[in-house]
Design a protein around this motif. Sequence first.
Motif, PDB file in Angstrom:
ATOM      1  N   LEU A   1     -13.992  -0.733  -4.636  1.00 33.88           N
ATOM      2  CA  LEU A   1     -12.894  -0.588  -5.561  1.00 33.88           C
ATOM      3  C   LEU A   1     -11.719  -1.816  -5.046  1.00 33.88           C
ATOM      4  O   LEU A   1     -10.069  -1.393  -5.718  1.00 33.88           O
ATOM      5  CB  LEU A   1     -12.159   1.243  -5.933  1.00 33.88           C
ATOM      6  N   SER A   2     -12.388  -2.531  -4.327  1.00 36.97           N
ATOM      7  CA  SER A   2     -11.426  -3.840  -3.442  1.00 36.97           C
ATOM      8  C   SER A   2     -10.307  -3.625  -5.147  1.00 36.97           C
ATOM      9  O   SER A   2      -9.528  -4.419  -4.813  1.00 36.97           O
ATOM     10  CB  SER A   2     -12.253  -4.815  -3.053  1.00 36.97           C
ATOM     11  N   ASN A   3     -11.080  -4.481  -6.001  1.00 40.27           N
ATOM     12  CA  ASN A   3     -10.529  -5.214  -7.819  1.00 40.27           C
ATOM     13  C   ASN A   3      -9.484  -4.284  -8.359  1.00 40.27           C
ATOM     14  O   ASN A   3      -8.672  -4.998  -9.028  1.00 40.27           O
ATOM     15  CB  ASN A   3     -11.420  -5.934  -8.257  1.00 40.27           C
ATOM     16  N   VAL A   4      -9.855  -3.476  -7.741  1.00 42.08           N
ATOM     17  CA  VAL A   4      -9.011  -2.071  -8.839  1.00 42.08           C
ATOM     18  C   VAL A   4      -6.784  -2.267  -8.192  1.00 42.08           C
ATOM     19  O   VAL A   4      -7.610  -2.072  -7.196  1.00 42.08           O
ATOM     20  CB  VAL A   4      -9.381  -0.728  -9.295  1.00 42.08           C
TER      21      VAL A   4
ATOM     22  N   THR B   1      -2.186   2.757  -5.435  1.00 46.86           N
ATOM     23  CA  THR B   1      -0.919   2.823  -4.628  1.00 46.86           C
ATOM     24  C   THR B   1      -1.461   3.321  -3.059  1.00 46.86           C
ATOM     25  O   THR B   1      -2.700   2.991  -3.167  1.00 46.86           O
ATOM     26  CB  THR B   1      -0.417   3.724  -5.238  1.00 46.86           C
ATOM     27  N   SER B   2      -0.408   2.633  -2.145  1.00 42.95           N
ATOM     28  CA  SER B   2      -0.851   3.083  -0.831  1.00 42.95           C
ATOM     29  C   SER B   2      -1.367   4.404  -0.616  1.00 42.95           C
ATOM     30  O   SER B   2      -2.269   4.902   0.509  1.00 42.95           O
ATOM     31  CB  SER B   2       0.633   2.752  -0.183  1.00 42.95           C
ATOM     32  N   LEU B   3      -0.349   5.607  -2.039  1.00 38.49           N
ATOM     33  CA  LEU B   3      -1.057   6.375  -1.028  1.00 38.49           C
ATOM     34  C   LEU B   3      -2.681   6.868  -1.653  1.00 38.49           C
ATOM     35  O   LEU B   3      -3.231   7.892  -0.813  1.00 38.49           O
ATOM     36  CB  LEU B   3       0.038   7.771  -2.208  1.00 38.49           C
ATOM     37  N   PHE B   4      -2.793   6.350  -2.359  1.00 39.58           N
ATOM     38  CA  PHE B   4      -4.257   6.748  -2.993  1.00 39.58           C
ATOM     39  C   PHE B   4      -5.400   5.817  -1.828  1.00 39.58           C
ATOM     40  O   PHE B   4      -6.144   6.281  -1.323  1.00 39.58           O
ATOM     41  CB  PHE B   4      -5.183   6.058  -4.179  1.00 39.58           C
ATOM     42  N   ARG B   5      -4.687   5.209  -1.464  1.00 37.97           N
ATOM     43  CA  ARG B   5      -5.761   4.575  -0.471  1.00 37.97           C
ATOM     44  C   ARG B   5      -5.507   5.374   0.913  1.00 37.97           C
ATOM     45  O   ARG B   5      -6.914   4.995   1.487  1.00 37.97           O
ATOM     46  CB  ARG B   5      -5.372   2.849  -0.424  1.00 37.97           C
ATOM     47  N   ALA B   6      -4.358   6.041   1.362  1.00 37.27           N
ATOM     48  CA  ALA B   6      -4.066   6.386   2.481  1.00 37.27           C
ATOM     49  C   ALA B   6      -5.130   8.187   1.999  1.00 37.27           C
ATOM     50  O   ALA B   6      -5.431   8.589   3.359  1.00 37.27           O
ATOM     51  CB  ALA B   6      -3.618   6.761   2.255  1.00 37.27           C
ATOM     52  N   VAL B   7      -5.530   8.262   1.287  1.00 38.90           N
ATOM     53  CA  VAL B   7      -4.760   9.342   1.155  1.00 38.90           C
ATOM     54  C   VAL B   7      -7.190   8.972   0.460  1.00 38.90           C
ATOM     55  O   VAL B   7      -8.095  10.054   0.982  1.00 38.90           O
ATOM     56  CB  VAL B   7      -5.395  10.875   0.004  1.00 38.90           C
TER      57      VAL B   7
END
Length: 95
Positions: free
Chosen positions: A23-26, A29-35
């Motif tokens: 999902l590098s192009n999508v 949010t930072s929260l979604f990446r952290a979770v």
Amino acid sequence: MSDKEVGKGKKIPGGKGFRTPGLSNVQTTSLFRAVNPELFIKPNKPVMVFGLVAITLCVGYLGYMHAVKENGQQLYEAVDSEGEKYTRRKTSKWD
């Protein structure tokens, strides 16, 4: 080879309909990446092998402990209604 544009101006060398994995192009949010870090981090095979070995050893140890407990149950001598003696494992009311 020509370059093909993907997403926000990102180009893939060769560009014949190939997409970048993950999902590098999508936009996220930072929260979604952290979770959900597993969606964005490249797989690490040595860590995966270590984890598989660790989980296997843990399950094997639990199986070993269960087998030792089963074999270590105490035996006692019981007498049946005809007066014959025999050995029997102690059991609980829950079995």
